[in-house]
Write a protein that holds these residues in place. Structure first.
Motif, PDB file in Angstrom:
ATOM      1  N   ALA A 274      -7.151  -4.129   3.622  1.00 32.64           N
ATOM      2  CA  ALA A 274      -7.647  -2.807   3.243  1.00 32.64           C
ATOM      3  C   ALA A 274      -7.083  -2.348   1.897  1.00 32.64           C
ATOM      4  CB  ALA A 274      -7.301  -1.790   4.321  1.00 32.64           C
ATOM      5  N   GLY A 275      -6.146  -3.128   1.332  1.00 37.88           N
ATOM      6  CA  GLY A 275      -5.546  -2.755   0.057  1.00 37.88           C
ATOM      7  C   GLY A 275      -4.594  -1.580   0.157  1.00 37.88           C
ATOM      8  N   VAL A 276      -4.001  -1.386   1.356  1.00 33.46           N
ATOM      9  CA  VAL A 276      -3.081  -0.263   1.557  1.00 33.46           C
ATOM     10  C   VAL A 276      -1.681  -0.653   1.090  1.00 33.46           C
ATOM     11  CG1 VAL A 276      -2.028   1.281   3.248  1.00 33.46           C
ATOM     12  CG2 VAL A 276      -4.422   0.592   3.507  1.00 33.46           C
ATOM     13  N   GLU A 277      -1.115   0.138   0.205  1.00 33.68           N
ATOM     14  CA  GLU A 277       0.231  -0.104  -0.293  1.00 33.68           C
ATOM     15  C   GLU A 277       1.084   1.147  -0.132  1.00 33.68           C
ATOM     16  OE1 GLU A 277       0.030  -1.380  -4.321  1.00 33.68           O
ATOM     17  OE2 GLU A 277      -1.114  -3.203  -3.892  1.00 33.68           O
ATOM     18  N   LYS A 278       2.388   0.942   0.072  1.00 33.41           N
ATOM     19  CA  LYS A 278       3.296   2.086   0.191  1.00 33.41           C
ATOM     20  C   LYS A 278       3.386   2.823  -1.142  1.00 33.41           C
ATOM     21  CE  LYS A 278       7.097   1.804   2.547  1.00 33.41           C
ATOM     22  NZ  LYS A 278       8.411   1.411   3.088  1.00 33.41           N
ATOM     23  N   ARG A 279       3.363   4.138  -1.077  1.00 37.86           N
ATOM     24  CA  ARG A 279       3.454   4.939  -2.283  1.00 37.86           C
ATOM     25  C   ARG A 279       4.899   5.137  -2.728  1.00 37.86           C
ATOM     26  NH1 ARG A 279      -0.928   9.768  -0.904  1.00 37.86           N
ATOM     27  NH2 ARG A 279      -2.816   8.539  -1.312  1.00 37.86           N
ATOM     28  N   PHE A 280       5.834   5.031  -1.799  1.00 43.29           N
ATOM     29  CA  PHE A 280       7.249   5.221  -2.126  1.00 43.29           C
ATOM     30  C   PHE A 280       8.095   4.577  -1.038  1.00 43.29           C
ATOM     31  CE2 PHE A 280       5.610   8.922   0.116  1.00 43.29           C
ATOM     32  CZ  PHE A 280       6.468   9.008   1.199  1.00 43.29           C
ATOM     33  N   SER A 281       9.359   4.359  -1.332  1.00 47.17           N
ATOM     34  CA  SER A 281      10.286   3.824  -0.342  1.00 47.17           C
ATOM     35  C   SER A 281      10.640   4.906   0.662  1.00 47.17           C
ATOM     36  CB  SER A 281      11.560   3.327  -1.036  1.00 47.17           C
ATOM     37  OG  SER A 281      12.552   3.010  -0.071  1.00 47.17           O
ATOM     38  N   ASP A 282      10.648   4.535   1.938  1.00 46.53           N
ATOM     39  CA  ASP A 282      11.003   5.529   2.952  1.00 46.53           C
ATOM     40  C   ASP A 282      12.512   5.632   3.147  1.00 46.53           C
ATOM     41  OD1 ASP A 282      11.661   3.264   4.376  1.00 46.53           O
ATOM     42  OD2 ASP A 282       9.936   3.362   5.702  1.00 46.53           O
ATOM     43  N   GLY A 283      13.273   4.871   2.379  1.00 42.87           N
ATOM     44  CA  GLY A 283      14.728   5.000   2.416  1.00 42.87           C
ATOM     45  C   GLY A 283      15.374   4.526   3.706  1.00 42.87           C
ATOM     46  N   GLY A 284      14.642   3.774   4.505  1.00 41.60           N
ATOM     47  CA  GLY A 284      15.226   3.306   5.764  1.00 41.60           C
ATOM     48  C   GLY A 284      15.498   4.435   6.729  1.00 41.60           C
ATOM     49  N   PHE A 285      14.615   5.441   6.749  1.00 38.46           N
ATOM     50  CA  PHE A 285      14.846   6.580   7.631  1.00 38.46           C
ATOM     51  C   PHE A 285      14.332   6.281   9.034  1.00 38.46           C
ATOM     52  CE2 PHE A 285      14.725   8.937   3.491  1.00 38.46           C
ATOM     53  CZ  PHE A 285      16.060   9.266   3.502  1.00 38.46           C
ATOM     54  N   ASN A 286      15.000   5.371   9.709  1.00 38.58           N
ATOM     55  CA  ASN A 286      14.746   5.105  11.123  1.00 38.58           C
ATOM     56  C   ASN A 286      16.077   4.784  11.771  1.00 38.58           C
ATOM     57  OD1 ASN A 286      15.189   2.094  11.090  1.00 38.58           O
ATOM     58  ND2 ASN A 286      13.471   2.207   9.644  1.00 38.58           N
ATOM     59  N   LEU A 287      16.120   4.840  13.091  1.00 42.14           N
ATOM     60  CA  LEU A 287      17.398   4.684  13.775  1.00 42.14           C
ATOM     61  C   LEU A 287      17.961   3.270  13.639  1.00 42.14           C
ATOM     62  CD1 LEU A 287      16.747   6.813  16.962  1.00 42.14           C
ATOM     63  CD2 LEU A 287      18.242   7.360  15.041  1.00 42.14           C
ATOM     64  N   GLY A 288      17.078   2.285  13.523  1.00 43.98           N
ATOM     65  CA  GLY A 288      17.567   0.931  13.307  1.00 43.98           C
ATOM     66  C   GLY A 288      18.344   0.824  12.013  1.00 43.98           C
ATOM     67  N   ALA A 289      17.818   1.464  10.965  1.00 46.54           N
ATOM     68  CA  ALA A 289      18.499   1.433   9.673  1.00 46.54           C
ATOM     69  C   ALA A 289      19.793   2.233   9.710  1.00 46.54           C
ATOM     70  CB  ALA A 289      17.570   1.983   8.589  1.00 46.54           C
ATOM     71  N   VAL A 290      19.791   3.335  10.442  1.00 48.59           N
ATOM     72  CA  VAL A 290      21.002   4.155  10.561  1.00 48.59           C
ATOM     73  C   VAL A 290      22.128   3.339  11.189  1.00 48.59           C
ATOM     74  CG1 VAL A 290      22.022   6.117  11.781  1.00 48.59           C
ATOM     75  CG2 VAL A 290      19.827   6.383  10.619  1.00 48.59           C
ATOM     76  N   VAL A 291      21.818   2.635  12.256  1.00 41.77           N
ATOM     77  CA  VAL A 291      22.828   1.808  12.911  1.00 41.77           C
ATOM     78  C   VAL A 291      23.240   0.653  12.006  1.00 41.77           C
ATOM     79  CG1 VAL A 291      23.231   0.203  14.827  1.00 41.77           C
ATOM     80  CG2 VAL A 291      22.168   2.421  15.246  1.00 41.77           C
ATOM     81  N   GLY A 292      22.284   0.069  11.308  1.00 40.93           N
ATOM     82  CA  GLY A 292      22.605  -1.031  10.408  1.00 40.93           C
ATOM     83  C   GLY A 292      23.638  -0.643   9.370  1.00 40.93           C
ATOM     84  N   ARG A 293      23.556   0.591   8.898  1.00 41.19           N
ATOM     85  CA  ARG A 293      24.505   1.052   7.875  1.00 41.19           C
ATOM     86  C   ARG A 293      25.904   1.272   8.431  1.00 41.19           C
ATOM     87  NH1 ARG A 293      19.752   3.556   5.407  1.00 41.19           N
ATOM     88  NH2 ARG A 293      19.834   5.348   6.787  1.00 41.19           N
ATOM     89  N   LEU A 294      26.040   1.307   9.738  1.00 42.48           N
ATOM     90  CA  LEU A 294      27.356   1.498  10.338  1.00 42.48           C
ATOM     91  C   LEU A 294      28.127   0.180  10.468  1.00 42.48           C
ATOM     92  CD1 LEU A 294      26.520   4.150  13.087  1.00 42.48           C
ATOM     93  CD2 LEU A 294      27.697   4.515  10.919  1.00 42.48           C
ATOM     94  N   ASN A 295      27.448  -0.946  10.256  1.00 42.04           N
ATOM     95  CA  ASN A 295      28.157  -2.223  10.185  1.00 42.04           C
ATOM     96  C   ASN A 295      28.969  -2.275   8.887  1.00 42.04           C
ATOM     97  OD1 ASN A 295      27.281  -4.349  12.368  1.00 42.04           O
ATOM     98  ND2 ASN A 295      25.425  -3.193  11.869  1.00 42.04           N
ATOM     99  N   ALA A 296      29.998  -3.096   8.886  1.00 38.72           N
ATOM    100  CA  ALA A 296      30.812  -3.240   7.679  1.00 38.72           C
ATOM    101  C   ALA A 296      30.000  -3.926   6.575  1.00 38.72           C
ATOM    102  CB  ALA A 296      32.061  -4.066   7.981  1.00 38.72           C
ATOM    103  N   ASN A 297      30.207  -3.517   5.358  1.00 41.47           N
ATOM    104  CA  ASN A 297      29.581  -4.189   4.223  1.00 41.47           C
ATOM    105  C   ASN A 297      30.223  -5.563   4.023  1.00 41.47           C
ATOM    106  OD1 ASN A 297      27.800  -2.073   3.502  1.00 41.47           O
ATOM    107  ND2 ASN A 297      29.515  -0.979   2.542  1.00 41.47           N
ATOM    108  N   TRP A 298      29.501  -6.445   3.373  1.00 42.91           N
ATOM    109  CA  TRP A 298      29.962  -7.831   3.231  1.00 42.91           C
ATOM    110  C   TRP A 298      31.292  -7.947   2.503  1.00 42.91           C
ATOM    111  CZ3 TRP A 298      30.828 -10.089  -1.538  1.00 42.91           C
ATOM    112  CH2 TRP A 298      30.321  -9.409  -2.666  1.00 42.91           C
ATOM    113  N   ASN A 299      31.555  -6.989   1.581  1.00 38.47           N
ATOM    114  CA  ASN A 299      32.768  -7.102   0.775  1.00 38.47           C
ATOM    115  C   ASN A 299      33.857  -6.104   1.183  1.00 38.47           C
ATOM    116  OD1 ASN A 299      31.293  -4.920  -0.067  1.00 38.47           O
ATOM    117  ND2 ASN A 299      31.460  -5.343  -2.262  1.00 38.47           N
ATOM    118  N   GLU A 300      33.715  -5.511   2.338  1.00 39.05           N
ATOM    119  CA  GLU A 300      34.774  -4.622   2.824  1.00 39.05           C
ATOM    120  C   GLU A 300      35.935  -5.446   3.364  1.00 39.05           C
ATOM    121  OE1 GLU A 300      33.941  -1.105   5.181  1.00 39.05           O
ATOM    122  OE2 GLU A 300      31.806  -1.329   4.713  1.00 39.05           O
ATOM    123  N   PRO A 301      37.150  -5.042   3.100  1.00 37.01           N
ATOM    124  CA  PRO A 301      38.303  -5.791   3.622  1.00 37.01           C
ATOM    125  C   PRO A 301      38.369  -5.697   5.142  1.00 37.01           C
ATOM    126  CG  PRO A 301      39.020  -3.725   2.613  1.00 37.01           C
ATOM    127  CD  PRO A 301      37.571  -3.881   2.271  1.00 37.01           C
TER     128      PRO A 301
END
Length: 354
Positions: free
Chosen positions: A155-182
Motif C-alpha cells: 500500500a506504500g504506507v510509511e511511518k511519518r516519524f519515530s514513535d520513540g519506542g513508546f511501548n511497555l516492551g521498550a520501557v522494560v528493555g531500557r531497564l536492562n544494563a547497557n553494553w558498556n556499563e560496568p
C-alpha cells in the motif's frame, strides 16, 4: 482451557519459589512474575533467575524458561518449537505473560471483584484485559507486528516519524544494563545487580497492569450496564436507533457500543451515529453530542456533525443550526455542545438527516 487456579496451587513447607531465566529480561516474564505475586500463594514467593535445569527443577513455578508448558506442574515456557497455544478466540501465540494470564488471570480478576472465577463479570473482564493489555506483550515477545508488513509495503504506507519506542516492551528493555556499563567482577554480586534491575522492571510492568485491572473492574465494567440500558432505549430517541442517550452520568461507552452492535448484528444503516451525554450529573449541566468513531481509536467519524456547523460557537452556531442554546462544534465535527438536552437532541436529529 485454564484450570481453576485455587484448586491447583499447592505449597511445600519450604515456601514457594518462582523461577525464570537470568540474563537480558523482557516485558513478558517481568509481568508474569508480578501477576503471580498478586495471588495469596505467591505473595511472599522468592525469585530465582537462572537457566540451570537443576535449580529450575526445585522451583514451584517456572516462567519463560525450561522448554516446557505443563500447567499441572506449573511450567509456563513458550519457546518450544511445537508451542502454538493462544488465548481463546484470539490468534496471537502466547508469551509467558499470556500463559500466566490464561491460567491465573481469572483468579486475579475474581480477587478484585470479590466474585467467583466462573462469574460472567469475571469472564468479561478477563477477556477484555487480555485483548487490551496482554496480547500486545505476547505479540511483542513473539515478533508479531500489529500490521502485516507486506500489506503495508504494497500500500506504500510509511511511518511519518519515530514513535520513540513508546511501548511497555521498550520501557522494560531500557531497564536492562547497557553494553558498556560496568558490572561487579564477583559473579554473585553481578547476578544480584541484574536481579535488582529485573525487580524494578517487574514492578514497572505491574504498575501498568494494576492500573488497567483497576480501570476495567471499577469503571469499565459498571459502565457496561449503563450503555446496555441506553442502547436498549435508543429507538425511543430515533426510529432507526441512530441516537443513543446516556441518561444521568456520562460513562466510557465506545467499547460497549461496538460490542453490542456486533452481538446484535446491527445493520450499518441502523448503527448509532451520535451519543448524547451531560457534561456532569447535575440538572443544569450542558450536554454534548459526540459522533461515533468508525473504530474505537479512529479520528474518522461514522457521520461527523455537518460541515457548516464546524468551528462555530454560541449565537453564531444557533444561527447556522436553527437550534437555540448552541455552545460549540469542534472544527473536525466529531463533537459539539448545547446548553440543554433538548438542544443537543435537536442537533442530533438535524445531523442525522443532513
Amino acid at each position: 482451557m485454564a484450570e481453576n487456579a485455587a484448586k491447583r496451587l499447592k505449597t511445600s513447607d519450604g515456601g514457594v519459589t518462582i523461577g525464570t531465566h537470568n540474563g537480558h529480561f523482557h516485558a513478558d516474564e517481568a509481568l508474569a512474575v508480578h501477576m503471580l505475586r498478586q495471588l495469596p500463594t505467591y505473595a511472599s514467593a522468592s525469585l530465582v533467575r537462572t537457566r540451570d535445569p537443576a535449580l529450575l527443577a526445585t522451583c514451584h513455578t517456572v516462567v519463560d524458561v525450561g522448554g516446557e508448558y505443563d500447567a499441572a506442574q506449573n511450567r509456563y515456557d513458550h519457546h518450544q518449537r511445537t508451542f502454538t497455544t493462544t488465548f481463546p478466540g484470539r490468534p496471537t501465540k502466547l508469551s509467558s505473560a499470556g500463559l500466566v494470564f490464561l491460567h491465573f488471570g481469572k483468579a486475579l480478576v475474581a480477587q478484585r471483584l470479590n466474585q467467583g472465577e466462573d462469574s460472567e463479570d469475571v469472564g468479561v473482564v478477563w477477556r477484555k484485559l487480555y485483548e487490551s493489555f496482554i496480547e500486545a506483550l505476547d505479540a511483542h515477545d513473539n515478533g508479531i507486528s500489529a500490521y502485516d508488513p507486506d500489506s503495508l509495503a504494497a500500500a506504500g504506507v510509511e511511518k511519518r516519524f519515530s514513535d520513540g519506542g513508546f511501548n511497555l516492551g521498550a520501557v522494560v528493555g531500557r531497564l536492562n544494563a547497557n553494553w558498556n556499563e560496568p558490572s561487579p567482577s564477583d559473579p554473585v554480586e553481578a547476578q544480584a545487580a541484574e536481579d535488582a534491575r529485573f525487580e524494578k522492571a517487574s514492578k514497572r510492568m505491574g504498575e501498568e497492569f494494576d492500573l488497567d485491572l483497576t480501570y476495567y473492574t471499577s469503571a469499565w465494567l459498571p459502565a457496561r450496564a449503563v450503555v446496555q440500558a441506553a442502547y436498549a432505549k435508543r429507538h425511543e430517541y430515533d426510529p432507526q436507533g441512530r441516537v443513543m442517550v446516556l441518561e444521568g452520568q456520562s460513562v466510557p461507552w465506545k467499547d460497549h457500543l461496538y460490542t453490542l452492535e456486533e452481538e446484535q448484528k446491527t445493520e450499518d444503516q441502523d448503527k448509532v451515529l451520535y451519543v448524547l451525554y451531560a457534561e456532569k450529573p447535575t440538572p443544569d449541566a450542558k450536554w454534548r453530542i459526540q459522533a461515533v468513531p468508525v473504530t474505537k481509536d479512529s479520528f474518522q467519524s461514522r457521520k461527523a456533525l455537518p460541515e457548516p456547523w464546524r468551528g462555530a460557537r454560541d449565537e453564531a452556531l444557533d444561527g447556522i443550526t436553527g437550534v437555540p442554546g448552541g455552545v460549540f462544534v469542534h472544527a473536525s465535527g466529531f463533537i459539539g455542545g448545547n446548553k440543554t438536552f433538548e438542544g443537543a437532541k435537536a442537533m442530533a436529529d438535524k445531523a442525522c438527516s443532513f
